[in-house]
Design an enzyme around this catalytic site. Sequence first.
Site, PDB file in Angstrom:
ATOM      1  N   HIS A  76       0.840  -1.194   0.000  1.00 14.85           N
ATOM      2  CA  HIS A  76       0.000   0.000   0.000  1.00 14.85           C
ATOM      3  C   HIS A  76       0.877   1.246   0.000  1.00 14.85           C
ATOM      4  O   HIS A  76       1.904   1.290   0.669  1.00 14.85           O
ATOM      5  CB  HIS A  76      -0.891   0.012   1.253  1.00 14.85           C
ATOM      6  CG  HIS A  76      -1.824   1.176   1.301  1.00 14.85           C
ATOM      7  ND1 HIS A  76      -3.043   1.174   0.650  1.00 14.85           N
ATOM      8  CD2 HIS A  76      -1.708   2.390   1.885  1.00 14.85           C
ATOM      9  CE1 HIS A  76      -3.638   2.330   0.852  1.00 14.85           C
ATOM     10  NE2 HIS A  76      -2.854   3.089   1.597  1.00 14.85           N
TER      11      HIS A  76
ATOM     12  N   ASP B 278     -15.391   2.815   6.703  1.00 19.63           N
ATOM     13  CA  ASP B 278     -14.331   3.758   6.325  1.00 19.63           C
ATOM     14  C   ASP B 278     -14.808   4.683   5.214  1.00 19.63           C
ATOM     15  O   ASP B 278     -14.518   5.878   5.219  1.00 19.63           O
ATOM     16  CB  ASP B 278     -13.069   3.012   5.870  1.00 19.63           C
ATOM     17  CG  ASP B 278     -12.016   3.984   5.364  1.00 19.63           C
ATOM     18  OD1 ASP B 278     -11.550   4.808   6.167  1.00 19.63           O
ATOM     19  OD2 ASP B 278     -11.689   3.956   4.161  1.00 19.63           O
TER      20      ASP B 278
ATOM     21  N   ARG C  17     -14.931  12.970   6.945  1.00 18.60           N
ATOM     22  CA  ARG C  17     -13.638  13.601   7.253  1.00 18.60           C
ATOM     23  C   ARG C  17     -13.279  14.625   6.183  1.00 18.60           C
ATOM     24  O   ARG C  17     -12.765  15.701   6.468  1.00 18.60           O
ATOM     25  CB  ARG C  17     -12.532  12.535   7.329  1.00 18.60           C
ATOM     26  CG  ARG C  17     -12.573  11.710   8.601  1.00 18.60           C
ATOM     27  CD  ARG C  17     -11.689  10.495   8.483  1.00 18.60           C
ATOM     28  NE  ARG C  17     -10.294  10.840   8.253  1.00 18.60           N
ATOM     29  CZ  ARG C  17      -9.391  10.002   7.730  1.00 18.60           C
ATOM     30  NH1 ARG C  17      -9.732   8.768   7.393  1.00 18.60           N
ATOM     31  NH2 ARG C  17      -8.159  10.382   7.558  1.00 18.60           N
TER      32      ARG C  17
ATOM     33  N   SER D 222      -7.883   4.012   8.949  1.00 19.36           N
ATOM     34  CA  SER D 222      -8.501   3.922   7.626  1.00 19.36           C
ATOM     35  C   SER D 222      -7.693   2.989   6.713  1.00 19.36           C
ATOM     36  O   SER D 222      -8.231   2.066   6.089  1.00 19.36           O
ATOM     37  CB  SER D 222      -8.595   5.336   7.033  1.00 19.36           C
ATOM     38  OG  SER D 222      -8.818   5.321   5.662  1.00 19.36           O
TER      39      SER D 222
ATOM     40  N   LYS E 279      -8.577  -1.377   5.807  1.00 19.32           N
ATOM     41  CA  LYS E 279      -8.738  -1.894   4.434  1.00 19.32           C
ATOM     42  C   LYS E 279      -7.730  -3.007   4.146  1.00 19.32           C
ATOM     43  O   LYS E 279      -8.049  -3.979   3.457  1.00 19.32           O
ATOM     44  CB  LYS E 279      -8.606  -0.746   3.427  1.00 19.32           C
ATOM     45  CG  LYS E 279      -9.858   0.120   3.399  1.00 19.32           C
ATOM     46  CD  LYS E 279      -9.740   1.330   2.501  1.00 19.32           C
ATOM     47  CE  LYS E 279      -8.901   2.394   3.125  1.00 19.32           C
ATOM     48  NZ  LYS E 279      -9.021   3.721   2.568  1.00 19.32           N
TER      49      LYS E 279
HETATM   50  N1  URA Z   1      -5.612   6.853   2.550  1.00 25.65           N
HETATM   51  C1  URA Z   1      -6.621   6.186   3.152  1.00 25.65           C
HETATM   52  O1  URA Z   1      -6.999   5.104   2.728  1.00 25.65           O
HETATM   53  N2  URA Z   1      -7.198   6.744   4.233  1.00 25.65           N
HETATM   54  C2  URA Z   1      -6.817   7.922   4.740  1.00 25.65           C
HETATM   55  O2  URA Z   1      -7.373   8.352   5.730  1.00 25.65           O
HETATM   56  C3  URA Z   1      -5.778   8.614   4.106  1.00 25.65           C
HETATM   57  C4  URA Z   1      -5.187   8.050   3.013  1.00 25.65           C
END
Ligand code: URA
Length: 414
Positions: free
Chosen positions: A59, A138, A145, A160, A164
């Site tokens: 990621h 999320d 947010r 967040s 995932k």
């Molecule tokens: N990427 C994400 O998946 N979540 C965030 O809060 C910021 C960047």
Amino acid sequence: MINGFLNGEIPDYQMAAFLMAVYFRGMDVDETAALTKALVNSGEKVDLTAVPGVKIDKHSTGGVGDKTTLVLVPLVASAGVTVAKMSGRALGHTGGTADKLESIPGFKTEMPLNEFVEIVSKVGAALIGQSKELVPGDKKLYALRDVTATVDSIPLIASSVMSKKIAAGCDAVVLDVKVGSGAFMKDIEEARKLASLMVNLGSFFGMPTTAVLSKMDQPLGFAVGNALEVKEAISTLKGEGPEDLVELCIELGAHMLRLSGDKRDLLDIKIDLEKNFLKTGRALDKFREIVSAQGGDPTVLEDLDKLPKAEHISCVYSEKDGYVAEIDAEKIGTAAMILGAGRIKKEQPIDHSAGLIIKKKLGDKVQGGEVLVEMHSNKKETFLRAGELINTAFKIKEFKPHMPSTIIETVTQQ
Ligand code: URA
């Protein structure tokens, strides 16, 4: 609380108050882990148990010109590591891997999860867009947010991202935490905090996690924009990649191999990956397999002209002699978005052919009148605004600047 928010029992204004409290007061590791767990449990989880071996995920916290995944996934898969990768779409000035891949004619990034698992089992890697069933908490929280200016909170970003990754079902993950003008984290201390919190969350959930801090104070490689980045990624898989991109892919790849159980020294793995998988075309062959399995036209790899091309090209020239001392990555990303390569709102269409090619990178010598950036767009009227922004992104100075490496440091579990 997350379930109540999802089913409407908790209204936006109460959740917004909570987010603002977290934004100002922070959360400790246990609190962040509790939020992460609630987010993971808000939706489905991908079951990869049918796929044999250790499955590794990767990621990036997002950067300009970040086509790393397109190179890294086939590279490590060609070395025998299974990768099941879910990627987001472009939003704002940072591009999404799913959009980039869709510039390959026919390439499908939306498919049922069972089909995804099948391709991972057969090919050793697959890349799809983020499934809607995964972590809906999320998705809703992030949208709130976004409109309450609370995106920029380390515990909220960490929960967040990690929710995932956990729901995506891999056994371990390598995180590329970007630092610099084109990244979420503008300074190193903040990036360190984010990286170690995510690594701690990984431990908490039994998912070994390594974070690599890498520089994002200029775009990665030369290309910014979907098809242009795919083209650069394919050239990289042919052994002709930009130095910074190759360095990053090899570093992240070596950590992925380590997490899959490779006990060799990191340096030995890096040499092996570059010499025996990137330079020999084995990684390119694996990319061809992935493209075919996901419905894309594999002949694109031999004939890059089959990728979408913008109708118009215009250049930004240097006004003076000197060395490139600064390239503001965020401004370059915004310029690419103006040219059509990005989107501000989720529903907006994207122009796969639009973007830009940087002709002079940090430390390069430049003469007045030389091309700094080549802009590609189907809308001629965007050139003026994008060109002005690019001009302000470059600082040309008399002396060559200090050139630090792309890789800053690694954060691992203690
Ligand atoms: N990427 C994400 O998946 N979540 C965030 O809060 C910021 C960047």
